[in-house]
Design a protein around this motif. Structure first.
Motif, mmCIF file in Angstrom:
data_model
loop_
_atom_site.group_PDB
_atom_site.id
_atom_site.type_symbol
_atom_site.label_atom_id
_atom_site.label_comp_id
_atom_site.label_asym_id
_atom_site.label_seq_id
_atom_site.Cartn_x
_atom_site.Cartn_y
_atom_site.Cartn_z
ATOM 1 N N LEU A 1 5.977 -7.591 -9.172
ATOM 2 C CA LEU A 1 4.609 -7.915 -9.585
ATOM 3 C C LEU A 1 3.626 -7.787 -8.423
ATOM 4 C CD1 LEU A 1 4.751 -10.888 -12.109
ATOM 5 C CD2 LEU A 1 4.682 -8.439 -12.518
ATOM 6 N N THR A 2 4.077 -8.068 -7.200
ATOM 7 C CA THR A 2 3.200 -7.894 -6.045
ATOM 8 C C THR A 2 2.845 -6.423 -5.845
ATOM 9 O OG1 THR A 2 4.209 -9.831 -4.993
ATOM 10 C CG2 THR A 2 2.941 -8.351 -3.582
ATOM 11 N N LEU A 3 3.832 -5.544 -5.991
ATOM 12 C CA LEU A 3 3.570 -4.109 -5.896
ATOM 13 C C LEU A 3 2.629 -3.650 -7.013
ATOM 14 C CD1 LEU A 3 7.177 -2.856 -5.046
ATOM 15 C CD2 LEU A 3 5.195 -2.837 -3.515
ATOM 16 N N ILE A 4 2.877 -4.125 -8.229
ATOM 17 C CA ILE A 4 2.022 -3.758 -9.358
ATOM 18 C C ILE A 4 0.589 -4.221 -9.122
ATOM 19 C CG2 ILE A 4 1.596 -4.199 -11.809
ATOM 20 C CD1 ILE A 4 4.667 -4.399 -12.140
ATOM 21 N N ASN A 5 0.449 -5.450 -8.622
ATOM 22 C CA ASN A 5 -0.882 -6.013 -8.402
ATOM 23 C C ASN A 5 -1.659 -5.257 -7.334
ATOM 24 O OD1 ASN A 5 -2.278 -8.049 -9.752
ATOM 25 N ND2 ASN A 5 -2.200 -9.419 -7.991
ATOM 26 N N THR A 6 -0.958 -4.620 -6.405
ATOM 27 C CA THR A 6 -1.627 -3.891 -5.327
ATOM 28 C C THR A 6 -2.436 -2.716 -5.865
ATOM 29 O OG1 THR A 6 0.155 -4.519 -3.813
ATOM 30 C CG2 THR A 6 -1.274 -2.701 -3.128
ATOM 31 N N GLY A 7 -1.906 -2.021 -6.869
ATOM 32 C CA GLY A 7 -2.624 -0.873 -7.414
ATOM 33 C C GLY A 7 -3.352 -1.128 -8.714
ATOM 34 N N TYR A 8 -3.106 -2.278 -9.335
ATOM 35 C CA TYR A 8 -3.593 -2.559 -10.684
ATOM 36 C C TYR A 8 -5.119 -2.542 -10.777
ATOM 37 C CZ TYR A 8 -4.095 -5.130 -15.110
ATOM 38 O OH TYR A 8 -4.439 -5.521 -16.375
ATOM 39 N N THR B 1 4.138 -0.348 -17.145
ATOM 40 C CA THR B 1 3.865 -0.191 -15.712
ATOM 41 C C THR B 1 3.972 1.272 -15.297
ATOM 42 O OG1 THR B 1 4.725 -2.421 -15.292
ATOM 43 C CG2 THR B 1 4.549 -0.937 -13.413
ATOM 44 N N THR B 2 4.995 1.946 -15.787
ATOM 45 C CA THR B 2 5.181 3.364 -15.456
ATOM 46 C C THR B 2 4.021 4.201 -15.980
ATOM 47 O OG1 THR B 2 7.586 3.091 -15.512
ATOM 48 C CG2 THR B 2 6.731 5.332 -15.664
ATOM 49 N N LEU B 3 3.624 3.961 -17.229
ATOM 50 C CA LEU B 3 2.517 4.722 -17.813
ATOM 51 C C LEU B 3 1.212 4.470 -17.049
ATOM 52 C CD1 LEU B 3 3.211 4.285 -21.644
ATOM 53 C CD2 LEU B 3 3.536 6.332 -20.247
ATOM 54 N N THR B 4 0.967 3.217 -16.664
ATOM 55 C CA THR B 4 -0.249 2.911 -15.902
ATOM 56 C C THR B 4 -0.238 3.608 -14.553
ATOM 57 O OG1 THR B 4 -0.333 0.741 -16.979
ATOM 58 C CG2 THR B 4 -1.705 1.052 -15.035
ATOM 59 N N GLY B 5 0.915 3.626 -13.875
ATOM 60 C CA GLY B 5 1.022 4.308 -12.591
ATOM 61 C C GLY B 5 0.775 5.801 -12.707
ATOM 62 N N ALA C 1 -2.119 6.595 -4.298
ATOM 63 C CA ALA C 1 -1.419 5.455 -3.707
ATOM 64 C C ALA C 1 -1.335 4.292 -4.693
ATOM 65 C CB ALA C 1 -2.128 5.013 -2.426
ATOM 66 N N ALA C 2 -2.415 4.072 -5.458
ATOM 67 C CA ALA C 2 -2.392 3.004 -6.459
ATOM 68 C C ALA C 2 -1.308 3.268 -7.509
ATOM 69 C CB ALA C 2 -3.759 2.888 -7.129
ATOM 70 N N GLY C 3 -1.232 4.513 -7.989
ATOM 71 C CA GLY C 3 -0.179 4.854 -8.937
ATOM 72 C C GLY C 3 1.205 4.710 -8.345
ATOM 73 N N ALA C 4 1.343 5.043 -7.049
ATOM 74 C CA ALA C 4 2.649 4.928 -6.390
ATOM 75 C C ALA C 4 3.092 3.477 -6.305
ATOM 76 C CB ALA C 4 2.582 5.547 -4.998
ATOM 77 N N PHE C 5 2.169 2.558 -6.059
ATOM 78 C CA PHE C 5 2.523 1.141 -6.013
ATOM 79 C C PHE C 5 3.046 0.662 -7.361
ATOM 80 C CE2 PHE C 5 -0.201 0.735 -2.137
ATOM 81 C CZ PHE C 5 0.732 0.079 -1.337
ATOM 82 N N LEU C 6 2.401 1.072 -8.448
ATOM 83 C CA LEU C 6 2.880 0.660 -9.761
ATOM 84 C C LEU C 6 4.234 1.273 -10.092
ATOM 85 C CD1 LEU C 6 -0.429 0.176 -10.207
ATOM 86 C CD2 LEU C 6 0.373 -0.113 -12.541
ATOM 87 N N LEU C 7 4.435 2.538 -9.733
ATOM 88 C CA LEU C 7 5.730 3.163 -9.981
ATOM 89 C C LEU C 7 6.819 2.503 -9.146
ATOM 90 C CD1 LEU C 7 4.658 6.919 -10.138
ATOM 91 C CD2 LEU C 7 5.256 5.417 -12.049
ATOM 92 N N ALA C 8 6.478 2.080 -7.916
ATOM 93 C CA ALA C 8 7.454 1.361 -7.089
ATOM 94 C C ALA C 8 7.808 0.017 -7.727
ATOM 95 C CB ALA C 8 6.893 1.155 -5.682
#
Length: 425
Positions: A223-230, A288-292, A376-383
């Motif tokens: 969730l921290t990774l997701i929040n970084t790019g969200y 999450t994957t689709l958003t990234g 980079a934002a998409g990469a954070f969500l994919l991570a």
């Protein structure tokens, strides 16, 4: 207070959903719309925009980092008095801000005092909602969180009208009165005792257990990774469109398009989370994957039609991942530790939210475009989606509300239920 072996999955829980709906509106709807006061504060105090921006930033930081405090107090005293006290603090902060004579006063009143009130309201309410629902948890959470998107449309023009009629001091007095309704929302939170509550222990024991709980820690990292790019589109999409020679008004309108599809995604995802067989974590990984992927595609979209389509899709998928993100946590740690778990998750994931926008701006300054920022934002969500795969629920065939730790063994003990009619209302 009735003792139940499992969440009632309805009943008074729908009143808790109603309370959470208005609370999400009165907390995050106010925060999202508070920008209309920005110009007024700059002119009134003759301060640079950077210093005025700290008012909202302090409020958000206090709300997020103070979530564990609200969770711990709710575990000990129950959510009702904690949320009602939070509503009083939030309203008092806005009231004192109306008499401010410097930015420091606004930092202390809105940032610290109202921020503390928000910390005591949102997390305990969502945790209480999770205890009332099991099979319908995702739908209930989705309905509750639609208050954020809907209130964003209502509050921005309302606050602007209040400013035009009563100036910023009078407008803050009325926003204070509006925030006082959080007390009524807190009064609707009826405490619920579940069978596993005596097993999980107090806040200290729960915290120690969670810090040694591998799936919970991995989920927090995800969730921290997701929040970084969200939040990157909400911060830099308009600036990206201006770089593409869009006019300011259409660029701002495109951001409103995302806010329209956001509540639709929340409700649809909540319904799917309860209707589709299998663990909710799988659905969270999908959204999450689709958003990234959508965020990574933004730099390649130049035509207005493509940008509108991506923004509608982003609003839907980013809204859709929110309710299922809250629904996964009770499956991991159990409803007995949901207060402590949710507070800890919100505190840690706020680090990603605070660092994401500055990192995106830094990449823009270095490269001269927002291409690297969105990629980079998409990469954070994919991570984050990749970390979700490691959760144990991906090996299960159906969701469960039992925690993935040794406490599960103790929960198999039969608990006598009260006779029918006692405490049912």
């Amino acid at each position: 207070m009735a003792l139940r072996a499992e969440p009632p999955d309805g009943g008074w829980g729908w009143m808790v959903v109603l309370s959470a709906f208005f609370q999400s509106a009165l907390v995050f709807g106010v925060l999202r719309s508070f920008g209309v006061f920005f110009v007024e504060f700059v002119a009134a105090f003759e301060e640079p925009a950077a210093r005025v921006s700290w008012i909202a930033s302090i409020g958000i930081a206090v709300q997020q980092f103070g979530s564990p405090v609200g969770s711990a107090l709710s575990t000990k005293f129950g959510p009702r008095p904690v949320v009602m006290a939070g509503g009083i603090l939030a309203a008092l902060g806005m009231l004192l801000a109306a008499f401010a004579t410097s930015l420091t006063h606004l930092y202390l009143s809105i940032g610290l005092l109202s921020g503390s009130g928000w910390a005591l309201t949102f997390t305990p309410t969502l945790a209480c909602l999770s205890r009332y629902f099991s099979r319908r948890r995702s739908l209930a959470t989705g309905l509750a969180l639609t208050g954020v998107g809907l209130s964003s449309f209502a509050f921005a023009p309302l606050f602007q009208w209040l400013l035009s009629q009563y100036a910023w001091r009078g407008a803050l007095l009325l926003v204070s009165a509006l925030s006082l309704h959080l007390v009524a929302c807190g009064a609707l939170l009826r405490p619920l005792s579940l069978a596993e509550d005596p097993v999980v222990g107090g806040p200290g024991a729960q915290l120690a257990n969670l810090l040694h709980h591998g799936p919970f820690l991995r989920y927090t990292v995800a969730l921290t990774l997701i929040n970084t790019g969200y939040f990157i589109p909400y911060v830099h999409l308009v600036a990206h469109l201006r770089d593409l020679d869009w006019d300011p008004l259409p660029a701002a309108f495109l951001l409103s398009v995302a806010a329209i599809s956001d509540p639709v995604g929340r409700v649809a995802s909540g319904w799917l989370g309860d209707a589709v067989p299998g663990p909710v974590a799988r659905l969270l990984m999908l959204w999450t994957t689709l958003t990234g992927v959508i965020l990574a595609l933004y730099p390649g979209a130049q035509a207005p039609t493509a940008l509108v389509a991506l923004t509608v899709a982003y609003g839907f998928t980013s809204g859709a991942l929110t309710p299922v993100a809250f629904s996964v946590l009770p499956e991991l740690v159990g409803t007995g530790k949901i207060y402590c778990g949710l507070g800890l998750v919100q505190m840690v994931e706020s680090i990603g939210g605070l660092l994401g926008a500055p990192l995106s701006g830094y990449l823009r300054d270095v490269t001269g475009t927002y291409t690297a920022s969105f990629v980079a934002a998409g990469a954070f969500l994919l991570a984050g989606s990749g970390v979700l795969i490691t959760l144990p629920h991906f090996c299960l065939s159906a969701p469960t509300s039992k925690p993935q730790d040794p406490v599960t063994e103790a929960l198999d003990t039969k608990v006598p239920l009260p006779r029918e009619g006692l405490g049912e209302d």
